[in-house]
Scaffold this motif. Structure first.
Motif, short mmCIF file in Angstrom:
data_model
loop_
_atom_site.label_atom_id
_atom_site.label_comp_id
_atom_site.label_asym_id
_atom_site.label_seq_id
_atom_site.Cartn_x
_atom_site.Cartn_y
_atom_site.Cartn_z
N GLU A 113 0.83 -1.20 0.00
CA GLU A 113 0.00 0.00 0.00
C GLU A 113 0.87 1.26 0.00
OE1 GLU A 113 -4.12 0.78 2.21
OE2 GLU A 113 -2.42 0.92 3.60
N ALA A 114 1.90 1.28 0.87
CA ALA A 114 2.76 2.46 0.98
C ALA A 114 3.56 2.71 -0.30
CB ALA A 114 3.70 2.31 2.17
N ASN A 115 3.88 1.63 -1.03
CA ASN A 115 4.70 1.75 -2.23
C ASN A 115 3.90 1.66 -3.52
OD1 ASN A 115 7.78 1.76 -1.45
ND2 ASN A 115 6.76 0.39 -0.01
N GLU A 116 2.57 1.72 -3.40
CA GLU A 116 1.66 1.72 -4.54
C GLU A 116 1.86 0.50 -5.43
OE1 GLU A 116 2.17 5.54 -6.41
OE2 GLU A 116 1.01 6.57 -4.87
N ILE A 117 2.10 -0.65 -4.77
CA ILE A 117 2.16 -1.93 -5.47
C ILE A 117 0.75 -2.49 -5.54
CG2 ILE A 117 3.11 -4.28 -5.41
CD1 ILE A 117 5.27 -2.16 -5.78
N PRO A 118 0.25 -2.83 -6.71
CA PRO A 118 -1.15 -3.29 -6.81
C PRO A 118 -1.38 -4.58 -6.03
CG PRO A 118 0.02 -3.68 -8.88
CD PRO A 118 0.93 -2.85 -8.03
N LEU A 219 2.21 -26.73 -12.28
CA LEU A 219 2.83 -25.48 -12.68
C LEU A 219 3.19 -25.60 -14.15
CD1 LEU A 219 5.75 -23.75 -10.79
CD2 LEU A 219 6.04 -24.40 -13.17
N PHE A 220 2.76 -24.63 -14.96
CA PHE A 220 3.04 -24.64 -16.39
C PHE A 220 4.03 -23.54 -16.74
CE2 PHE A 220 -1.74 -25.75 -16.59
CZ PHE A 220 -1.49 -27.08 -16.35
N ALA A 221 5.04 -23.89 -17.53
CA ALA A 221 6.00 -22.90 -18.01
C ALA A 221 6.23 -23.12 -19.49
CB ALA A 221 7.32 -23.02 -17.24
N PRO A 222 6.01 -22.11 -20.32
CA PRO A 222 5.68 -20.74 -19.95
C PRO A 222 4.19 -20.56 -19.67
CG PRO A 222 5.85 -20.90 -22.33
CD PRO A 222 6.22 -22.26 -21.80
N ALA A 223 3.86 -19.50 -18.95
CA ALA A 223 2.46 -19.16 -18.71
C ALA A 223 1.88 -18.55 -19.98
CB ALA A 223 2.35 -18.17 -17.55
N SER A 224 0.60 -18.78 -20.18
CA SER A 224 -0.12 -18.15 -21.29
C SER A 224 -0.80 -16.90 -20.76
CB SER A 224 -1.15 -19.13 -21.87
OG SER A 224 -1.92 -18.50 -22.87
N LEU A 225 -0.29 -15.73 -21.16
CA LEU A 225 -0.76 -14.47 -20.57
C LEU A 225 -1.16 -13.46 -21.64
CD1 LEU A 225 2.05 -14.03 -17.89
CD2 LEU A 225 -0.29 -14.82 -17.49
N PRO A 226 -2.11 -12.58 -21.31
CA PRO A 226 -2.47 -11.50 -22.24
C PRO A 226 -1.29 -10.57 -22.49
CG PRO A 226 -4.10 -11.71 -20.46
CD PRO A 226 -2.93 -12.56 -20.08
N ASN A 227 -1.35 -9.84 -23.58
CA ASN A 227 -0.28 -8.91 -23.93
C ASN A 227 -0.03 -7.92 -22.80
OD1 ASN A 227 0.06 -10.04 -26.46
ND2 ASN A 227 -1.31 -8.60 -27.49
N GLY A 228 1.22 -7.72 -22.51
CA GLY A 228 1.61 -6.71 -21.54
C GLY A 228 1.71 -7.21 -20.10
N ASP A 235 8.32 -6.16 -14.13
CA ASP A 235 8.63 -4.82 -13.64
C ASP A 235 8.30 -4.69 -12.15
OD1 ASP A 235 9.50 -4.08 -16.15
OD2 ASP A 235 7.69 -2.96 -16.67
N ILE A 236 7.14 -5.22 -11.75
CA ILE A 236 6.74 -5.17 -10.34
C ILE A 236 7.73 -5.96 -9.48
CG2 ILE A 236 4.99 -5.94 -8.68
CD1 ILE A 236 2.87 -5.26 -10.81
N ALA A 237 8.15 -7.13 -9.98
CA ALA A 237 9.08 -7.96 -9.22
C ALA A 237 10.41 -7.25 -8.99
CB ALA A 237 9.29 -9.29 -9.94
N ILE A 238 10.92 -6.59 -10.02
CA ILE A 238 12.17 -5.85 -9.87
C ILE A 238 12.00 -4.70 -8.89
CG2 ILE A 238 13.82 -4.35 -11.07
CD1 ILE A 238 13.43 -6.14 -13.54
N GLU A 239 10.86 -4.02 -8.97
CA GLU A 239 10.59 -2.93 -8.02
C GLU A 239 10.55 -3.45 -6.59
OE1 GLU A 239 7.27 0.60 -7.19
OE2 GLU A 239 6.91 -0.88 -8.76
#
Length: 381
Positions: A113-118, A219-228, A235-239
């Protein structure tokens, strides 16, 4: 730097520690472990094993004082001892400051919450009576998820409350209560960082949960994910790993909701179930990468070299006793089935006893083999 001159102590002697030891044995590093009993998974394979309780100040202090670096394979370690070791000049990864936040799921949510992480909406409660009072006053609505603030592990410490009939499941401890997210997918990824600030992020994986045990089933790799979504997750993980100032690994679990929003569920500053496939399916396994990170080595390439499916091998329901594995021959005959048994002597219902990783250039074929393993490899007595 001569890495082999560094003494590294690892608090915890379970399967994660065992896989760390097995993966970096090729480097002949001076790895030391501590846990309560030499019969634990690491104690069976590592000669540098100390019997002790990582929750006790005196044991952790005594174990760590002659080490250059101390790290963990489980969060529930004695923080006060780690702080004292840091004062004495021992390098501690993850830092006790980050570990204090992560050990308490309430503090985790406040950090987001303090770092605006969703993340999902939440409230903190001291006891069950306060939760029931908020329900009665209309300040808390069904359905919701309750999590014990501390001590939860491997599916324990979580209660899903869908209606009044579920109130008997409420956990009698200080807890956080989260909105129940309308989940489209649950995904996870591992991010690594060293003291130089170098980072590497593994590709996200898709996790399918066993609702009874509240543990990852597949667990499946790679994950099937929507664009973006993949870029956003990375990016969130690095943050997160940067703001928490963690060296080593940070596992990040996400919810992707039905509206396409990506929300952080929770994190773990160590090797994690969501990265087990990396032993066979990535250029650098998460276990090797963790040691690279805590020792400030250059981080390894994390590219996925083949599609893979990981399936947890859990103890059969209502079965306890000396472990016996059935169906190993038929599973190995399928080809590209990589079995990992953790060396636990006793099986219990839903206890993690091992995992299997199935690799194939065709992910669907790997999924079919994984289902075969799930149905035919039995953990019993």
């Amino acid at each position: 730097m001569n890495y082999r001159q560094k003494k590294v102590g690892i608090l915890g002697g379970g399967q994660l520690g065992r896989m760390i030891y097995e993966e970096v044995l090729k480097w002949d590093l001076d790895l030391h472990f501590m846990d309560k009993d030499r019969s634990f998974p690491v104690g069976k394979v590592c000669p540098l094993f100390t019997e002790g309780d990582f929750t006790k100040y005196e044991d952790v202090l005594a174990f760590g004082q002659d080490k250059d670096i101390v790290t963990i394979e489980i969060e529930s370690v004695n923080l006060e001892a780690l702080l004292e070791l840091r004062k004495q000049g021992v390098t501690i990864h993850p830092s006790p400051d980050a570990l204090k936040i992560i050990k308490d799921k309430g503090l985790q949510k406040m950090f987001y919450e303090a770092n605006e992480i969703p993340s999902s909406n939440f409230q903190l409660y001291q006891d069950v009576e306060s939760i029931k009072s908020d329900i009665a006053n209309g300040n808390l609505n069904y359905p919701f998820v309750q999590k014990a603030r501390t001590g939860g592990y491997d599916g324990k410490g979580v209660a899903v409350i869908r209606s009044e009939q579920d109130l008997m499941k409420l956990l009698p401890s200080a807890s956080l209560v989260e909105d129940m997210v309308p989940i489209e997918k649950e995904i996870g990824l591992i991010v690594a960082r060293n003291e130089n600030g170098e980072t590497q992020v593994y590709d996200p994986v898709e996790m399918v949960f066993d609702e009874e045990a509240n543990l990852v089933d597949y667990l499946f790799a790679p994950a099937s994910l929507p664009n973006g979504i993949e870029k956003k997750a990375k990016d969130i993980a690095i943050e997160l790993i940067t703001k928490l100032n963690i060296c080593g690994l940070l596992a990040v679990e996400y919810f992707l909701d039905k509206n396409g929003h990506l929300l952080v569920n929770e994190v773990a500053p160590r090797c994690h179930n969501s990265g087990h496939h990396s032993i066979e399916a990535c250029e650098t396994s998460q276990f090797e990468q963790h040691i690279r990170g805590v020792m400030n080595m250059p981080l390894g390439n994390v590219a996925l070299t083949t599609p893979a499916v990981m399936v947890n091998l859990l103890g059969q329901p209502e079965v306890s006793g000396p472990v016996h594995y059935e169906g190993m021959k038929s599973c190995l005959a399928k080809g590209n089935v990589h079995l990992h048994f953790y060396g636990k002597e006793e099986t219990k219902p839903s206890r993690k006893m091992g995992h299997a990783t199935i690799t194939d250039k065709d992910l669907q074929k790997a999924i079919e083999k994984a289902k075969f393993v799930k149905n035919h490899l039995k953990v019993t007595v």
